[in-house]
Design a protein around this motif. Structure first.
Motif, PDB file in Angstrom:
ATOM      1  N   VAL A 126      12.239  -5.245   5.967  1.00 23.54           N
ATOM      2  CA  VAL A 126      13.355  -6.103   5.587  1.00 23.54           C
ATOM      3  C   VAL A 126      14.570  -5.764   6.426  1.00 23.54           C
ATOM      4  N   VAL A 127      15.119  -6.783   7.065  1.00 26.35           N
ATOM      5  CA  VAL A 127      16.380  -6.639   7.792  1.00 26.35           C
ATOM      6  C   VAL A 127      17.320  -7.717   7.268  1.00 26.35           C
ATOM      7  N   GLY A 128      18.271  -7.312   6.428  1.00 23.28           N
ATOM      8  CA  GLY A 128      19.134  -8.294   5.764  1.00 23.28           C
ATOM      9  C   GLY A 128      18.304  -9.121   4.813  1.00 23.28           C
ATOM     10  N   ASP A 129      18.311 -10.457   5.004  1.00 26.26           N
ATOM     11  CA  ASP A 129      17.479 -11.323   4.172  1.00 26.26           C
ATOM     12  C   ASP A 129      16.219 -11.778   4.902  1.00 26.26           C
ATOM     13  N   LEU A 130      15.921 -11.123   6.046  1.00 23.79           N
ATOM     14  CA  LEU A 130      14.750 -11.480   6.840  1.00 23.79           C
ATOM     15  C   LEU A 130      13.596 -10.556   6.504  1.00 23.79           C
ATOM     16  N   LEU A 131      12.450 -11.146   6.152  1.00 20.74           N
ATOM     17  CA  LEU A 131      11.237 -10.384   5.883  1.00 20.74           C
ATOM     18  C   LEU A 131      10.266 -10.597   7.029  1.00 20.74           C
ATOM     19  N   ASP A 132       9.892  -9.500   7.684  1.00 25.31           N
ATOM     20  CA  ASP A 132       9.009  -9.563   8.841  1.00 25.31           C
ATOM     21  C   ASP A 132       7.690  -8.883   8.490  1.00 25.31           C
ATOM     22  N   PRO A 133       6.564  -9.593   8.546  1.00 24.45           N
ATOM     23  CA  PRO A 133       5.294  -9.001   8.128  1.00 24.45           C
ATOM     24  C   PRO A 133       4.830  -7.911   9.089  1.00 24.45           C
ATOM     25  N   VAL A 134       4.347  -6.817   8.510  1.00 23.09           N
ATOM     26  CA  VAL A 134       3.793  -5.711   9.286  1.00 23.09           C
ATOM     27  C   VAL A 134       2.280  -5.811   9.324  1.00 23.09           C
ATOM     28  N   ALA A 135       1.656  -5.959   8.154  1.00 27.89           N
ATOM     29  CA  ALA A 135       0.205  -6.015   8.061  1.00 27.89           C
ATOM     30  C   ALA A 135      -0.192  -6.902   6.900  1.00 27.89           C
ATOM     31  N   VAL A 136      -1.340  -7.578   7.065  1.00 29.34           N
ATOM     32  CA  VAL A 136      -1.862  -8.500   6.058  1.00 29.34           C
ATOM     33  C   VAL A 136      -3.319  -8.136   5.786  1.00 29.34           C
ATOM     34  N   ALA A 137      -3.676  -8.069   4.514  1.00 29.80           N
ATOM     35  CA  ALA A 137      -5.067  -7.852   4.129  1.00 29.80           C
ATOM     36  C   ALA A 137      -5.477  -8.957   3.163  1.00 29.80           C
ATOM     37  N   GLN A 138      -6.639  -9.568   3.438  1.00 30.05           N
ATOM     38  CA  GLN A 138      -7.105 -10.667   2.603  1.00 30.05           C
ATOM     39  C   GLN A 138      -8.566 -10.460   2.241  1.00 30.05           C
ATOM     40  N   GLY A 139      -8.905 -10.729   0.989  1.00 34.14           N
ATOM     41  CA  GLY A 139     -10.276 -10.612   0.545  1.00 34.14           C
ATOM     42  C   GLY A 139     -10.683  -9.173   0.279  1.00 34.14           C
ATOM     43  N   ASN A 140     -11.988  -8.964   0.153  1.00 33.48           N
ATOM     44  CA  ASN A 140     -12.511  -7.644  -0.186  1.00 33.48           C
ATOM     45  C   ASN A 140     -12.843  -6.794   1.029  1.00 33.48           C
ATOM     46  N   ARG A 141     -12.890  -7.392   2.199  1.00 36.34           N
ATOM     47  CA  ARG A 141     -13.249  -6.641   3.399  1.00 36.34           C
ATOM     48  C   ARG A 141     -12.067  -5.898   4.001  1.00 36.34           C
ATOM     49  N   GLU A 142     -10.861  -6.313   3.657  1.00 38.41           N
ATOM     50  CA  GLU A 142      -9.669  -5.715   4.258  1.00 38.41           C
ATOM     51  C   GLU A 142      -8.871  -4.963   3.204  1.00 38.41           C
ATOM     52  N   LYS A 143      -8.426  -3.763   3.536  1.00 43.87           N
ATOM     53  CA  LYS A 143      -7.659  -2.940   2.605  1.00 43.87           C
ATOM     54  C   LYS A 143      -6.442  -2.369   3.327  1.00 43.87           C
ATOM     55  N   LEU A 144      -5.368  -2.196   2.566  1.00 45.83           N
ATOM     56  CA  LEU A 144      -4.139  -1.613   3.112  1.00 45.83           C
ATOM     57  C   LEU A 144      -3.868  -0.269   2.462  1.00 45.83           C
ATOM     58  N   GLU A 145      -3.365   0.652   3.271  1.00 43.54           N
ATOM     59  CA  GLU A 145      -2.933   1.958   2.798  1.00 43.54           C
ATOM     60  C   GLU A 145      -1.566   2.248   3.399  1.00 43.54           C
ATOM     61  N   ILE A 146      -0.832   3.155   2.777  1.00 39.26           N
ATOM     62  CA  ILE A 146       0.405   3.644   3.375  1.00 39.26           C
ATOM     63  C   ILE A 146       0.317   5.157   3.477  1.00 39.26           C
ATOM     64  N   ALA A 147       1.004   5.692   4.463  1.00 43.17           N
ATOM     65  CA  ALA A 147       1.058   7.131   4.669  1.00 43.17           C
ATOM     66  C   ALA A 147       2.489   7.481   5.068  1.00 43.17           C
ATOM     67  N   ASP A 148       2.694   8.672   5.588  1.00 38.94           N
ATOM     68  CA  ASP A 148       4.038   9.086   5.991  1.00 38.94           C
ATOM     69  C   ASP A 148       4.481   8.281   7.206  1.00 38.94           C
ATOM     70  N   GLY A 149       5.205   7.191   6.944  1.00 39.92           N
ATOM     71  CA  GLY A 149       5.715   6.377   8.039  1.00 39.92           C
ATOM     72  C   GLY A 149       4.719   5.393   8.600  1.00 39.92           C
ATOM     73  N   TYR A 150       3.551   5.280   8.016  1.00 42.86           N
ATOM     74  CA  TYR A 150       2.510   4.388   8.535  1.00 42.86           C
ATOM     75  C   TYR A 150       2.065   3.374   7.482  1.00 42.86           C
ATOM     76  N   VAL A 151       1.673   2.197   7.973  1.00 45.89           N
ATOM     77  CA  VAL A 151       0.867   1.247   7.210  1.00 45.89           C
ATOM     78  C   VAL A 151      -0.479   1.177   7.917  1.00 45.89           C
ATOM     79  N   VAL A 152      -1.555   1.341   7.160  1.00 48.59           N
ATOM     80  CA  VAL A 152      -2.894   1.354   7.738  1.00 48.59           C
ATOM     81  C   VAL A 152      -3.695   0.191   7.159  1.00 48.59           C
ATOM     82  N   LYS A 153      -4.286  -0.590   8.042  1.00 45.05           N
ATOM     83  CA  LYS A 153      -5.165  -1.685   7.626  1.00 45.05           C
ATOM     84  C   LYS A 153      -6.590  -1.332   8.007  1.00 45.05           C
ATOM     85  N   ASN A 154      -7.477  -1.305   7.029  1.00 48.89           N
ATOM     86  CA  ASN A 154      -8.883  -0.986   7.252  1.00 48.89           C
ATOM     87  C   ASN A 154      -9.736  -2.232   7.076  1.00 48.89           C
ATOM     88  N   VAL A 155     -10.559  -2.522   8.079  1.00 45.55           N
ATOM     89  CA  VAL A 155     -11.549  -3.588   7.966  1.00 45.55           C
ATOM     90  C   VAL A 155     -12.867  -2.892   7.654  1.00 45.55           C
TER      91      VAL A 155
END
Length: 439
Positions: A334-363
Motif C-alpha cells: 500500500v502506497v497512500g490509497d494505491l494497492l499494488d498486488p505482490v502475489a496472487v494464489a488461486q484454487g487449491n494448487r497455489e498457496k501463499l506464505e509470508i516470512a521475514d520480509g518475503y511473500v512466497v507463492k508455491n505452485v
C-alpha cells in the motif's frame, strides 16, 4: 446455472445500442378534447418519456409530463407496439394512455382513462404524425448522482385507503448504491439492499436469488422494471404485488435506514488509508477472469518498515450458491490509497506464505516456489526456485547456481497465510459476491 443465465441476460441488455424512436400523436380524445402526445421511446428496454399538450377551447395550452412502458405484442398473428403511459401532476398519476401501433404505423386501438372516465382514441380521430423535428425527453442521470426519494401515487377508489402507490430511495456511496423499494396496491411489495454493479444510469438487483429488476435513473424519474418474467417466480411478492413502476423525483429526505446502509463501509474507509472501492478495484484487476470480491482482509507489516501490507482473501464456500470455485488470496503493498498486488494464489494448487520480509507463492503440483522480497512497501527482489527433476534457480530473472540462491534468498519463520489470525470481514462483499456478474 441460474446466475450464468442472468449474466447473459444482462450482458445482452448492455450491448443493445439501438437508436431511440420518436412519435407524435395528434387528434381528439372522446368527442372534443384536442391534444397532442409527443414521445421518445427506448425500444430495447421498453422505456417511454414525453408530454401531453392539451389545447383548451379558451385558447390556453396545458402540458403534462408522461412516463411509461412499451413492448411488442402479437395478437392473432399480427405484431403491434403496445404503449402504457401515465400522465403525472407532481408525483400523482392524473391520466393513463393505452394504445397500440400496428406494423403499418397506424393507431389501431387506444384510450385515455382515469378512474371511471374513459375517452376513446377512435380510428380517424387520432393519427400518428410524420416528424421533421424530434423532441428529446430522455435525460439520463448517473446513479452516483441519483440519490434521493422518488414516489408515485394514484387514486385507488378504496375509501379505507384513498391512494395507492410506491417509493424508491437511492443512496449512492463510493461507486455503490443502497436502495429501498416499496409499493402498496393495496398488497405490499418491498425489498432493500446494496448493489455494486452500476452501469452509468442503471443498476440491477436480485430478489429471492434470481428475480432480476433493472433500475434506470433520469433527472426527474426512476424506472423499475423486471428483467426476467419467465423465471420460476411469476408472483415473487405474493398477492400480485410488485415493485415495477415509474417513480417521480421529490425533495424529501432519505429515511434513516437507507442512510445507514454504508455505516460499516464508512468505518472501513476511515480506518484504512485506502477505501473499500480501492480494495475491490485492485482485487478485480489482480485476480482477473471471473468476478469475485474479497470477503476478508488482514493488515500485516511483512517487511518491518512500520507500514502494513494488505492480505485479502475470498473463501469459496462462504457465499451460498456462488459458482466461483476455489479460494483466492492476494497480497498487496500500500502506497497512500494505491494497492499494488505482490502475489496472487488461486484454487487449491497455489498457496501463499509470508516470512521475514518475503511473500512466497508455491505452485504445489509443479514444485515451483516464487519469492517476493519486500522493502519499504515495494517489491525489492523477485526470485524463483523450481524443485522438479531438473532444478533451476533465478534471481531478478537471471539464472543462478543453487549455492548463490541459498546465500541470497534466506527465508525464515515461514507462516502459511491460512494460519494467520486477525482477519476482518470486508463489509458488504459477501452480499456483492452473491450478486456479482461473472464472465
Amino acid at each position: 446455472m441460474k446466475k450464468l443465465i442472468l449474466l447473459l441476460l444482462l450482458l445482452i441488455s448492455l450491448s443493445a445500442n439501438a437508436a431511440n424512436k420518436y412519435y407524435a400523436l395528434r387528434g381528439i380524445l372522446g368527442n372534443n378534447i384536442d391534444f397532442r402526445l409527443d414521445l421518445e421511446e427506448d425500444v430495447y428496454h421498453g422505456i417511454v418519456m414525453g408530454q401531453t399538450t392539451y389545447y383548451r377551447k379558451n385558447g390556453k395550452i396545458a402540458r403534462i409530463k408522461v412516463y411509461g412502458n412499451s413492448e411488442e405484442e402479437t395478437i392473432d398473428g399480427r405484431k403491434y407496439r403496445s404503449f402504457r403511459l401515465c400522465e403525472f401532476l407532481g408525483t400523482k398519476i392524473c391520466g393513463n394512455f393505452h394504445f397500440m401501433i400496428n406494423a403499418d404505423g397506424d393507431i389501431e386501438s387506444g384510450c385515455w382513462t382515469l378512474g371511471d372516465k374513459i375517452y376513446g382514441m377512435s380510428e380517424g380521430m387520432v393519427e400518428l404524425l410524420n416528424l421533421d423535428e424530434y423532441k428529446t425527453f430522455f435525460k439520463p442521470l448517473d446513479i452516483e448522482n441519483a440519490g434521493g426519494v422518488y414516489k408515485f401515487s394514484y387514486a385507488s377508489g378504496n375509501r379505507n385507503m384513498p391512494e395507492y402507490g410506491g417509493m424508491i430511495e437511492l443512496y449512492p456511496y463510493c461507486k455503490n448504491v443502497a436502495y429501498h423499494v416499496s409499493q402498496v396496491t393495496p398488497n405490499i411489495a418491498e425489498t432493500h439492499g446494496k448493489m455494486a454493479e452500476i452501469f452509468n444510469n442503471r443498476f440491477y438487483f436480485l430478489v429471492d436469488g434470481d428475480i432480476c429488476y433493472d433500475v434506470f435513473a433520469f433527472e426527474d424519474a426512476v424506472f423499475v422494471k423486471r428483467a426476467n418474467y419467465k423465471s420460476r417466480h411469476p408472483d415473487i411478492f405474493g398477492a400480485n404485488a410488485d415493485i415495477e413502476g415509474v417513480y417521480i423525483a421529490t425533495y424529501e429526505a432519505l429515511g434513516e435506514d437507507v442512510q445507514k446502509a454504508f455505516d460499516e463501509e464508512i468505518d472501513f474507509n476511515t480506518n484504512h488509508t485506502f477505501s473499500l472501492f480501492d480494495l475491490n478495484e485492485a482485487w478485480m484487476e489482480a485476480v482477473g477472469g471471473e468476478t469475485t470480491f474479497p470477503d476478508e482482509v488482514l493488515m500485516k507489516d511483512i517487511d518491518g518498515d512500520g507500514n502494513d501490507e494488505v492480505i485479502a482473501r475470498y473463501t469459496a464456500d462462504k457465499t451460498e450458491g456462488y459458482e466461483v470455485s476455489g479460494n483466492r488470496y492476494v497480497v498487496f503493498v500500500v502506497v497512500g490509497d494505491l494497492l499494488d498486488p505482490v502475489a496472487v494464489a488461486q484454487g487449491n494448487r497455489e498457496k501463499l506464505e509470508i516470512a521475514d520480509g518475503y511473500v512466497v507463492k508455491n505452485v504445489v503440483d509443479s514444485n515451483i516456489h516464487h519469492y517476493f522480497q519486500l522493502q519499504n512497501s515495494a517489491v525489492f527482489l523477485k526470485a524463483t526456485m523450481t524443485g522438479a527433476d531438473t532444478k533451476s534457480y533465478t534471481i531478478a530473472e537471471k539464472d543462478v547456481e543453487e549455492k548463490v540462491f541459498q546465500e541470497q534468498i534466506k527465508v525464515n519463520n515461514v507462516i502459511t497465510i491460512t494460519d494467520l489470525d486477525g482477519w476482518e470481514e470486508v463489509p458488504g462483499n459477501v452480499h456483492r459476491n452473491e450478486t456479482a456478474a461473472r464472465g
